[in-house]
Scaffold this active site. Structure first.
Site, PDB file in Angstrom:
ATOM      1  CG  ASP A   1      -1.737  -1.106   1.483  1.00  0.00           C
ATOM      2  OD1 ASP A   1      -2.094  -1.741   0.483  1.00  0.00           O
ATOM      3  OD2 ASP A   1      -2.060  -1.390   2.651  1.00  0.00           O
TER       4      ASP A   1
HETATM    5  N1  URA Z   1      -1.111  -5.997   4.023  1.00  0.00           N
HETATM    6  C1  URA Z   1      -1.567  -4.731   4.053  1.00  0.00           C
HETATM    7  O1  URA Z   1      -2.541  -4.434   4.733  1.00  0.00           O
HETATM    8  N2  URA Z   1      -0.930  -3.816   3.300  1.00  0.00           N
HETATM    9  C2  URA Z   1       0.165  -4.080   2.569  1.00  0.00           C
HETATM   10  O2  URA Z   1       0.715  -3.191   1.910  1.00  0.00           O
HETATM   11  C3  URA Z   1       0.634  -5.401   2.546  1.00  0.00           C
HETATM   12  C4  URA Z   1      -0.031  -6.340   3.294  1.00  0.00           C
END
Ligand code: URA
Length: 239
Positions: A104
């Protein structure tokens, strides 16, 4: 030798095989000046293959690297909202590399980028269950019951999560830190799992993919993977 167009395009490092299929369907690929069809094969030594007008070349060396992604970057090759891209952190002379899976915008840590389309597909395929370990900081206390829920499975809107492993739990003030290892990779999975047990995520960092660990790589820095890294990584994917 003839090969399917989508395979050739991903082998050239331009994009993944799935994306190449999309491009073929959208009429963005030509072979010797005419529109290509999905399922068509071509001989790269004889045919002139263009993707969105760009001539397909096979002379870029295969490169795979790991990046310590900082927060505030997106794992994509372009962004309509003009946010910073993880590829902005790499020198242009490395050629076009694309991220394997996603972190993310607000997640940091270990991200693999490659121009090896086959490797990217193998590592990202859910069938291979390559484990991923995250260092998680949450607001609140990870008590025994919450830990058990995370480990045995949390019911999310897209179903029950697979068994996971929690380790190295510690707390400081109002927050807890722990490591969470998942064998599956759904969208925003760690954040959603923690929220579902009442622990909002304050910070999230991926520290390992299979046997590959982030080590002391600085935020925003990258290093090319060695042959040994790649052997271990492929082993983690059961290849
Ligand atoms: N899980 C999440 O919530 N975000 C990420 O970027 C990777 C795994």
């Amino acid at each position: 030798m003839k090969e399917r167009l989508q395979k050739l395009i991903s082998r050239s490092g331009l994009m993944s095989r799935r994306k190449a299929e999309e491009f073929i369907r959208q009429g963005k690929v030509t072979v010797d000046g005419r529109l290509a069809l999905l399922g068509e094969s071509a001989d790269p030594e004889l045919a002139e293959i263009r993707v969105a007008g760009e001539l397909l070349r096979f002379d870029s060396p295969v490169r795979t690297l790991m990046l310590n992604k900082p927060t505030g970057y997106i794992c994509s090759m372009s962004d309509p909202r003009n946010r910073r891209l993880v590829t902005d952190l790499l020198p242009a002379d490395l050629g076009r590399l694309y991220p394997v899976g996603r972190l993310d915008y607000n997640t940091e840590g270990l991200l693999i980028l490659t121009n090896d389309g086959a490797l990217a597909q193998q590592l990202a395929h859910p069938r291979h269950h390559v484990s991923k370990t995250y260092l998680v900081k949450v607001r609140g206390s990870l008590d025994r019951s919450k830990r058990q829920q995370l480990e045995s499975g949390v019911l999310l809107e897209d179903g029950l999560t697979a068994p996971a492993k929690v380790s190295r739990v510690r707390s400081s003030g109002q927050n807890s830190w722990f490591e969470l290892t998942l064998g599956e990779g759904r969208n925003r999975q760690v954040r959603r799992m923690c929220e579902a047990v009442g622990l909002p995520v304050a910070r999230l960092k991926r520290i390992a993919i299979g046997s590959l660990t982030l080590g002391d790589l600085k935020s925003g820095a990258f290093r090319l993977l060695t042959g040994t890294d790649l052997v271990h990584l492929k082993k983690s994917a059961g290849l």
